[in-house]
Design an enzyme around this catalytic site. Sequence first.
Site, PDB file in Angstrom:
ATOM      1  N   GLY A 108       0.794  -1.222   0.000  1.00 30.72           N
ATOM      2  CA  GLY A 108       0.000   0.000   0.000  1.00 30.72           C
ATOM      3  C   GLY A 108       0.822   1.265   0.000  1.00 30.72           C
ATOM      4  O   GLY A 108       0.469   2.244  -0.651  1.00 30.72           O
ATOM      5  N   GLN A 217      -7.381  -0.508   4.104  1.00 32.62           N
ATOM      6  CA  GLN A 217      -8.226  -1.079   5.166  1.00 32.62           C
ATOM      7  C   GLN A 217      -9.632  -1.421   4.685  1.00 32.62           C
ATOM      8  O   GLN A 217     -10.411  -2.027   5.429  1.00 32.62           O
ATOM      9  CB  GLN A 217      -8.315  -0.102   6.337  1.00 32.62           C
ATOM     10  N   SER A 237      -3.151  -3.307  -0.155  1.00 35.10           N
ATOM     11  CA  SER A 237      -2.031  -4.101   0.344  1.00 35.10           C
ATOM     12  C   SER A 237      -2.509  -5.507   0.664  1.00 35.10           C
ATOM     13  O   SER A 237      -3.519  -5.689   1.341  1.00 35.10           O
ATOM     14  CB  SER A 237      -1.444  -3.454   1.599  1.00 35.10           C
ATOM     15  N   GLY A 238      -1.767  -6.511   0.188  1.00 40.00           N
ATOM     16  CA  GLY A 238      -2.200  -7.890   0.325  1.00 40.00           C
ATOM     17  C   GLY A 238      -2.220  -8.424   1.739  1.00 40.00           C
ATOM     18  O   GLY A 238      -3.088  -9.229   2.100  1.00 40.00           O
ATOM     19  N   HIS A 239      -1.272  -8.009   2.581  1.00 33.12           N
ATOM     20  CA  HIS A 239      -1.170  -8.643   3.896  1.00 33.12           C
ATOM     21  C   HIS A 239      -2.272  -8.225   4.856  1.00 33.12           C
ATOM     22  O   HIS A 239      -2.367  -8.764   5.962  1.00 33.12           O
ATOM     23  CB  HIS A 239       0.215  -8.393   4.512  1.00 33.12           C
ATOM     24  N   THR A 275      11.603  -8.402 -12.350  1.00 34.99           N
ATOM     25  CA  THR A 275      10.883  -9.659 -12.501  1.00 34.99           C
ATOM     26  C   THR A 275       9.767  -9.767 -11.474  1.00 34.99           C
ATOM     27  O   THR A 275       9.973  -9.544 -10.286  1.00 34.99           O
ATOM     28  CB  THR A 275      11.850 -10.853 -12.339  1.00 34.99           C
ATOM     29  N   CYS A 362       2.744   0.987  11.649  1.00 37.65           N
ATOM     30  CA  CYS A 362       3.861   1.659  10.988  1.00 37.65           C
ATOM     31  C   CYS A 362       4.529   2.697  11.878  1.00 37.65           C
ATOM     32  O   CYS A 362       5.603   3.190  11.566  1.00 37.65           O
ATOM     33  CB  CYS A 362       3.381   2.319   9.701  1.00 37.65           C
TER      34      CYS A 362
END
Length: 442
Positions: A108, A217, A237-239, A275, A362
Amino acid sequence: MKFLKFQPAIAYSTKMVYNNIGLILLNANLKRGTSMEKRFIYADNAATTAVSEKVLEAMLPYMTKQFGNPSSIYKLGRDAEKTLNDSREKIAAALNCSPAEIYFTSGGSEADNWAIRSAAIRLGEKGKKHIITTNFEHHAVLHTCEFLEKQGFEVTYLPVDENGLITPQQVKDAIRDDTAIVTIMYANNEIGTILPIKEIGAVCREKGVLFHTDAVQAVGHVPIDVKDQNIDLLSCSGHKIHAQKGIGFLYVRRGIPMVNLIFGGAQERGKRAGTENVPAIVGLGEAVRLACENIPEKAAEISARRDRLINELTKIPACRLNGDRQNRLCGNVNISFLGVEGESLLLLLDQFGICASSGSACTSGSLDPSHVLLALGLPHEVAHGSMRLSISEETSDEDVEYIIETVPKIVERLRGMSPLWENIISGKPGADKSLKFVSPIK
């Protein structure tokens, strides 16, 4: 030491937190007063989530047998390229956009930086050097705006109200002829308030101004339709939705010019060289698909447990629910307890197997109070005593009841050791200035 320069409440509570004898005695007293068996409860899903079994299962083949480079022309490489396209299609279906409008990122923060800086650079060349945001955004947005201010851009920080809301009229009034972009988060990461994104997007579209939203979120928790909601750029954001860390995406409406983020290759349509992380992208696509299935039903179930937590924990005297009660993420509970320091509360919750936070992961190393809570108008002594619980579909009714039993006992014990709380209840002149921000003491 540097921390002694902060508020007195921090000095005394930090000493107390790291006084092992005090913690041991406090912990022992609490255990004697707790009837339920100790559990492990993860209630910090806004910070990160575990990779789900289905996501991991989808990823594993691309770490071993299907390990091709998507840029290679032989079948193993072509299969990897097809896999990337499949993941784009899953994400696009969830947002109602084209797969060609999805760019994979490391998360994100990167997506926020890329979106805002692209608009600033491209439109700044045309004399549009004004940006609009709010004063309680994630630091990925705020720090990017601060950087751009040093480059000659002007930033308007819209103030949120006491519940963390802004109005579309505020945005409309702030837009100028030289406004390049409006960037406003979909839902706040600390207090869970959901902003009126569709209406803000409509204002921006009417005025011909780009609209970016940090939806880190929100994805998977509220239905999102970028076309219906007039969103030009969106970060994810994936996590946060049970994919792995280090992967995310940026939605960019077709026709919006983006600057090259990384030079050196043709990946991501020549905008982000390197990659591709195929296993992570596969996991992200599957995580988005799973998270966006049956959102209303899942949200209703989680909201019921959230409301149970809010209703019971706000019975604790001298506390405050932070964030809007109605326009709120289904799993978010953020409460401030006057006379309690958040770090102490979290460490003792951890002793009882409860993982919680006091704000953004964060900024967890900072001794400063949350900028989000200060933006609501709270004084330092109230903001410092905040606790954020972010539950999920994996949080059980038994987990909720354990939290409800444990938190009041910890708050009571910490207040018993707090000079600030003693001054308040004894009526010391000036000590009661924060009472107007919280519920009654009795």
